[in-house]
Scaffold this motif. Structure first.
Motif, PDB file in Angstrom:
ATOM      1  N   ALA A 143      -4.981   0.167  -8.150  1.00 17.37           N
ATOM      2  CA  ALA A 143      -5.373  -1.168  -7.717  1.00 17.37           C
ATOM      3  C   ALA A 143      -4.727  -1.903  -7.021  1.00 17.37           C
ATOM      4  CB  ALA A 143      -6.013  -1.796  -8.852  1.00 17.37           C
ATOM      5  N   GLY A 144      -5.107  -2.834  -6.523  1.00 15.44           N
ATOM      6  CA  GLY A 144      -4.293  -4.028  -5.829  1.00 15.44           C
ATOM      7  C   GLY A 144      -3.716  -3.835  -4.464  1.00 15.44           C
ATOM      8  N   ASP A 145      -3.166  -4.580  -3.974  1.00 14.38           N
ATOM      9  CA  ASP A 145      -2.568  -4.593  -2.558  1.00 14.38           C
ATOM     10  C   ASP A 145      -1.495  -3.356  -2.466  1.00 14.38           C
ATOM     11  OD1 ASP A 145      -3.976  -6.832  -1.648  1.00 14.38           O
ATOM     12  OD2 ASP A 145      -2.693  -8.250  -2.367  1.00 14.38           O
ATOM     13  N   ALA A 146      -0.791  -3.429  -3.407  1.00 16.16           N
ATOM     14  CA  ALA A 146       0.413  -2.241  -3.034  1.00 16.16           C
ATOM     15  C   ALA A 146       0.070  -0.826  -3.246  1.00 16.16           C
ATOM     16  CB  ALA A 146       1.535  -2.627  -4.416  1.00 16.16           C
ATOM     17  N   VAL A 147      -1.392  -0.780  -3.978  1.00 20.15           N
ATOM     18  CA  VAL A 147      -1.449   0.800  -4.274  1.00 20.15           C
ATOM     19  C   VAL A 147      -2.673   1.167  -3.191  1.00 20.15           C
ATOM     20  CG1 VAL A 147      -2.479   2.378  -5.841  1.00 20.15           C
ATOM     21  CG2 VAL A 147      -0.644   0.996  -6.465  1.00 20.15           C
ATOM     22  N   THR A 148      -3.875   0.207  -3.339  1.00 21.35           N
ATOM     23  CA  THR A 148      -4.803   0.607  -2.397  1.00 21.35           C
ATOM     24  C   THR A 148      -5.340  -0.290  -1.518  1.00 21.35           C
ATOM     25  OG1 THR A 148      -6.391  -0.600  -4.041  1.00 21.35           O
ATOM     26  CG2 THR A 148      -6.080   1.710  -4.588  1.00 21.35           C
ATOM     27  N   GLY A 149      -4.292  -1.333  -1.117  1.00 17.23           N
ATOM     28  CA  GLY A 149      -4.720  -2.377  -0.347  1.00 17.23           C
ATOM     29  C   GLY A 149      -6.161  -2.945  -0.688  1.00 17.23           C
ATOM     30  N   ARG A 150      -6.555  -3.017  -2.089  1.00 15.25           N
ATOM     31  CA  ARG A 150      -7.641  -3.712  -2.342  1.00 15.25           C
ATOM     32  C   ARG A 150      -8.996  -2.894  -1.799  1.00 15.25           C
ATOM     33  NH1 ARG A 150      -7.160  -7.686  -5.994  1.00 15.25           N
ATOM     34  NH2 ARG A 150      -5.346  -8.696  -6.110  1.00 15.25           N
ATOM     35  N   ALA A 151      -8.939  -1.415  -1.399  1.00 18.61           N
ATOM     36  CA  ALA A 151      -9.857  -0.801  -0.830  1.00 18.61           C
ATOM     37  C   ALA A 151     -10.838  -0.612  -2.287  1.00 18.61           C
ATOM     38  CB  ALA A 151      -9.455   0.533  -0.104  1.00 18.61           C
ATOM     39  N   PHE A 152     -10.348  -0.169  -3.317  1.00 15.19           N
ATOM     40  CA  PHE A 152     -10.694   0.268  -4.413  1.00 15.19           C
ATOM     41  C   PHE A 152      -9.961  -0.077  -5.568  1.00 15.19           C
ATOM     42  CE2 PHE A 152      -8.485   4.098  -3.379  1.00 15.19           C
ATOM     43  CZ  PHE A 152      -8.083   4.544  -4.660  1.00 15.19           C
ATOM     44  N   HIS A 156       3.408   9.910   0.357  1.00 19.29           N
ATOM     45  CA  HIS A 156       3.801   9.538  -0.969  1.00 19.29           C
ATOM     46  C   HIS A 156       2.675   9.491  -2.052  1.00 19.29           C
ATOM     47  CE1 HIS A 156       7.928   8.590   0.344  1.00 19.29           C
ATOM     48  NE2 HIS A 156       7.165   8.032   1.477  1.00 19.29           N
ATOM     49  N   ALA A 157       3.012  10.027  -3.197  1.00 23.46           N
ATOM     50  CA  ALA A 157       1.726  10.148  -3.980  1.00 23.46           C
ATOM     51  C   ALA A 157       1.796   8.755  -4.866  1.00 23.46           C
ATOM     52  CB  ALA A 157       1.841  11.395  -4.960  1.00 23.46           C
ATOM     53  N   HIS A 158       0.739   8.302  -5.591  1.00 21.95           N
ATOM     54  CA  HIS A 158       0.719   7.336  -6.624  1.00 21.95           C
ATOM     55  C   HIS A 158       0.310   8.231  -7.759  1.00 21.95           C
ATOM     56  CE1 HIS A 158      -0.346   3.716  -8.840  1.00 21.95           C
ATOM     57  NE2 HIS A 158      -1.426   4.171  -9.190  1.00 21.95           N
ATOM     58  N   THR A 159       0.994   7.984  -8.708  1.00 27.86           N
ATOM     59  CA  THR A 159       0.618   8.886  -9.996  1.00 27.86           C
ATOM     60  C   THR A 159       0.731   7.860 -11.091  1.00 27.86           C
ATOM     61  OG1 THR A 159       2.988   9.355 -10.424  1.00 27.86           O
ATOM     62  CG2 THR A 159       1.694  10.840  -9.155  1.00 27.86           C
ATOM     63  N   VAL A 160      -0.158   8.129 -12.008  1.00 29.45           N
ATOM     64  CA  VAL A 160      -0.267   7.385 -13.226  1.00 29.45           C
ATOM     65  C   VAL A 160      -0.205   8.341 -14.491  1.00 29.45           C
ATOM     66  CG1 VAL A 160      -1.506   5.747 -14.589  1.00 29.45           C
ATOM     67  CG2 VAL A 160      -1.300   5.384 -12.328  1.00 29.45           C
ATOM     68  N   GLY A 161       0.664   8.458 -15.491  1.00 33.40           N
ATOM     69  CA  GLY A 161       0.927   9.247 -16.632  1.00 33.40           C
ATOM     70  C   GLY A 161       0.101   8.871 -17.596  1.00 33.40           C
ATOM     71  N   PRO A 162      -0.201   9.964 -18.777  1.00 37.18           N
ATOM     72  CA  PRO A 162      -1.243   9.633 -19.742  1.00 37.18           C
ATOM     73  C   PRO A 162      -0.770   8.109 -20.558  1.00 37.18           C
ATOM     74  CG  PRO A 162      -0.519  12.102 -19.787  1.00 37.18           C
ATOM     75  CD  PRO A 162       0.307  11.158 -18.798  1.00 37.18           C
ATOM     76  N   ALA A 163       0.217   7.878 -20.617  1.00 38.23           N
ATOM     77  CA  ALA A 163       0.813   6.720 -21.460  1.00 38.23           C
ATOM     78  C   ALA A 163       1.173   5.586 -20.527  1.00 38.23           C
ATOM     79  CB  ALA A 163       2.126   6.921 -22.255  1.00 38.23           C
ATOM     80  N   MET A 203       0.774  -1.043  -0.107  1.00 35.71           N
ATOM     81  CA  MET A 203       0.077  -0.106   0.115  1.00 35.71           C
ATOM     82  C   MET A 203       0.770   1.311   0.266  1.00 35.71           C
ATOM     83  SD  MET A 203      -3.514   0.258   1.503  1.00 35.71           S
ATOM     84  CE  MET A 203      -3.948   1.437   3.252  1.00 35.71           C
ATOM     85  N   ILE A 204       0.514   2.176  -0.786  1.00 34.92           N
ATOM     86  CA  ILE A 204       1.204   3.511  -0.564  1.00 34.92           C
ATOM     87  C   ILE A 204       1.085   4.062   0.741  1.00 34.92           C
ATOM     88  CG2 ILE A 204       1.082   5.772  -1.772  1.00 34.92           C
ATOM     89  CD1 ILE A 204       1.915   3.538  -3.745  1.00 34.92           C
ATOM     90  N   LEU A 205       2.472   4.649   1.040  1.00 35.05           N
ATOM     91  CA  LEU A 205       2.720   5.072   2.453  1.00 35.05           C
ATOM     92  C   LEU A 205       2.192   6.332   2.346  1.00 35.05           C
ATOM     93  CD1 LEU A 205       6.183   3.671   2.968  1.00 35.05           C
ATOM     94  CD2 LEU A 205       4.210   2.765   3.870  1.00 35.05           C
ATOM     95  N   PRO A 206       1.825   6.820   3.653  1.00 36.62           N
ATOM     96  CA  PRO A 206       1.544   8.170   3.814  1.00 36.62           C
ATOM     97  C   PRO A 206       2.321   9.073   3.614  1.00 36.62           C
ATOM     98  CG  PRO A 206       0.652   6.900   5.555  1.00 36.62           C
ATOM     99  CD  PRO A 206       1.568   5.977   4.723  1.00 36.62           C
TER     100      PRO A 206
END
Length: 149
Positions: free
Chosen positions: A30-39, A6-13, A1-4
């Motif tokens: 998505a996933g455990d690493a980014v949202t902890g499967r919350a959404f 820190h930002a998770h960013t996704v560029g246009p490509a 999961m992303i730590l407090p």
């Protein structure tokens, strides 16, 4: 999961891409690493016509924000037409299907809780247009909260 802090960013490509035949999915969060499967948040882009088979989620809310094009949503007994900047929430336990109008469309899809993206990854591995094939969907629906009706 992303730590407090820190930002998770996704560029246009960026983002994981899945070609599902009539539509393409780009996973934004998505996933455990980014949202902890919350959404799960994904962008779907596709051609004119139905994007799925009628189905129901027993334990998940699914919502759509239309970016481009016009869509017809069948949600329970309601038929809703939605264009750019429109939002549609599909409550859990509600049969639904969506279809893009002429020229196709693009929308954001928020799935709560997350994890549903795994079904799309599996469908992408099963071949062209498996998303709309009732037999293929029925075969994998036991593992995912997406039951054809």
């Amino acid at each position: 999961m992303i730590l407090p802090g820190h930002a998770h960013t996704v560029g246009p490509a960026d983002g994981r891409l899945v070609d599902l035949g009539i539509i393409r999915m780009r996973v934004l969060a998505a996933g455990d690493a980014v949202t902890g499967r919350a959404f799960t948040l994904a962008e779907f882009t596709g051609d004119e016509g139905p994007w799925s088979v009628p189905h129901v989620h027993r334990g998940m809310e699914e919502s759509f924000f239309v970016l481009d094009g016009e869509f017809t949503f069948r949600v329970g007994d309601d038929e809703v037409t939605a264009g750019p900047n429109s939002y549609v929430l599909v409550p859990r336990q509600t049969p639904h299907v969506l279809a893009a109008g002429p020229g196709g469309g693009r929308c954001l899809c928020l799935m709560v809780p997350g994890g549903h993206e795994d079904m799309f990854f599996e469908l992408g591995d099963l071949g062209f247009d498996s998303l709309r094939d009732p037999e293929i969907r029925a075969a994998i629906s036991a593992r995912y909260d997406s039951v054809p009706v």
